[in-house]
Design a protein around this motif. Sequence first.
Motif, mmCIF file in Angstrom:
data_model
loop_
_atom_site.group_PDB
_atom_site.id
_atom_site.type_symbol
_atom_site.label_atom_id
_atom_site.label_comp_id
_atom_site.label_asym_id
_atom_site.label_seq_id
_atom_site.Cartn_x
_atom_site.Cartn_y
_atom_site.Cartn_z
ATOM 1 N N ASN A 63 9.387 6.101 1.035
ATOM 2 C CA ASN A 63 8.507 4.983 1.391
ATOM 3 C C ASN A 63 8.930 4.318 2.696
ATOM 4 N N LEU A 64 10.245 4.196 2.901
ATOM 5 C CA LEU A 64 10.732 3.539 4.123
ATOM 6 C C LEU A 64 10.356 4.343 5.355
ATOM 7 N N LEU A 65 10.544 5.651 5.287
ATOM 8 C CA LEU A 65 10.178 6.491 6.432
ATOM 9 C C LEU A 65 8.664 6.513 6.609
ATOM 10 N N ALA A 66 7.941 6.484 5.492
ATOM 11 C CA ALA A 66 6.482 6.429 5.564
ATOM 12 C C ALA A 66 6.032 5.172 6.303
ATOM 13 N N GLY A 71 3.876 2.373 11.041
ATOM 14 C CA GLY A 71 4.050 1.456 12.174
ATOM 15 C C GLY A 71 3.756 2.141 13.499
ATOM 16 N N TYR A 72 4.214 3.374 13.610
ATOM 17 C CA TYR A 72 3.967 4.152 14.830
ATOM 18 C C TYR A 72 2.476 4.362 15.039
ATOM 19 N N GLU A 74 -0.015 2.644 13.804
ATOM 20 C CA GLU A 74 -0.697 1.376 14.094
ATOM 21 C C GLU A 74 -0.491 0.960 15.538
ATOM 22 N N ALA A 75 0.739 1.121 16.026
ATOM 23 C CA ALA A 75 1.043 0.733 17.408
ATOM 24 C C ALA A 75 0.251 1.577 18.397
ATOM 25 N N ARG A 76 0.016 2.845 18.053
ATOM 26 C CA ARG A 76 -0.726 3.739 18.949
ATOM 27 C C ARG A 76 -2.230 3.694 18.675
ATOM 28 N N ASN A 77 -2.640 2.823 17.745
ATOM 29 C CA ASN A 77 -4.052 2.723 17.372
ATOM 30 C C ASN A 77 -4.620 4.072 16.915
ATOM 31 N N VAL A 78 -3.838 4.767 16.106
ATOM 32 C CA VAL A 78 -4.231 6.078 15.593
ATOM 33 C C VAL A 78 -4.674 5.929 14.140
ATOM 34 N N GLY A 179 2.582 7.605 5.251
ATOM 35 C CA GLY A 179 2.376 6.631 6.310
ATOM 36 C C GLY A 179 0.933 6.620 6.791
ATOM 37 N N GLU A 180 0.065 7.231 6.001
ATOM 38 C CA GLU A 180 -1.337 7.331 6.407
ATOM 39 C C GLU A 180 -2.053 5.979 6.342
ATOM 40 N N SER A 181 -3.139 5.863 7.125
ATOM 41 C CA SER A 181 -3.976 4.662 7.065
ATOM 42 C C SER A 181 -4.844 4.735 5.805
ATOM 43 N N LYS A 182 -5.374 5.931 5.553
ATOM 44 C CA LYS A 182 -6.217 6.114 4.366
ATOM 45 C C LYS A 182 -5.919 7.477 3.748
ATOM 46 N N ARG A 183 -6.077 7.522 2.416
ATOM 47 C CA ARG A 183 -5.923 8.804 1.718
ATOM 48 C C ARG A 183 -7.290 9.245 1.216
#
Lengths: 262, 112
Positions: A63-66, A71-72, A74-78, A179-183
């Motif tokens: 979960n922590l790595l996810a 975060g990556y 989101e920062a890149r707006n991906v 770490g996905e935005s949506k599943r």
Amino acid sequence: MCGTCGCGEDAGIRIRKPGDHNDHSHDGGHHHHHDHHHDHDHDHHHEHSHEINLQVNVLSKNNLLAERNRGYFEARNVLALNLVSSPGSGKTSLLERTIKETGDKTQYFVIEGDQQTMNDAERIAAAGASAIQINTGNGCHLDAEMVNKAFKELDIQDGSVLIIENVGNLVCPSMFDLGESKRVVVISVTEGDDKPLKYPTMFETAQLCIINKTDLTPYVDFSIEKVKDAAMRVNHHLEFIEMSVKTGDGIKAWYEWIERNR
Amino acid sequence: MHELSIATNIVEIAVEEAKKAQVQDFSEIVLEVGALSGIVEEALEFAMAEAVKGSPLRNAKRVLITIQGKARCNQCMQEFITPDHFTPCIECGYPYTDIVKGKDLIIKSLKY
């Protein structure tokens, strides 16, 4: 032995791009035991026992790595999507068609997950998007660490869409946040319409449910109402899109969903 | 199915805690296993028995506490114990609920 599910031989995890001549292999490296251990004979006897109150969630390592991946992105707006399903529901075909039909407006990057072969990544590359293939060997799911290694080899652009096509498996991928935005869970009409009840964790952790191969509905005993009802019982927050990737029927709603979520 | 991986994670966490506390061995570990976590307790015990060898947990008593699953009804907000992800509300029968407890595996405490 696969460090994840304890089966078979550890073939090692490989991450390759289509056309990669250097077959570099990444060792899964999920776990290692520190076996060095000093055996002291304590002369004094501990009278009091000490308690460490931990309250640590064991599944937190992934979960922590996810969250770092998240975060990556989101920062890149991906927009990062985790595409999950049984094998054969039509995930790769869905991606091929999506890239061919909307690739001029949207930049796609794809991470493919399979036990073996580069087949899916090669199909995606042929459709016109940057792809990278993770082969898990005996592993049954992708995890945050594999995705973290893979996306660093893709030159992901700001504002693009990253789709992670998970290993075809309705059980294990549900437990690993990437770490996905949506599943997105895909189920086809050639499967059983009670599947959401039989595999609840997958449907509970998804936000969108695609019902695919609707062109085959007249030939199978599958009730779309029943599968939606079953899925809602497990997760009433689910959105649904019914489509046939083969005929293109209903696929526009998927393109619109992608746009809405960017 | 991933109990071995989980057992290995538990041992890794215990190794870190042993370093922090500067001890060689723990006498007890208490685990809270959520009934809805997907973890099979026998499989976890089997995996732990192997994973703890040569680690600070090798002699530790393993205490597994089952945490029952709890759901909250989206209509009447009643919370109730549930064995699965889809039992309707026991109060009003509404089928849509959210799981509020029982999905985790937590290392509650370590004793030395």
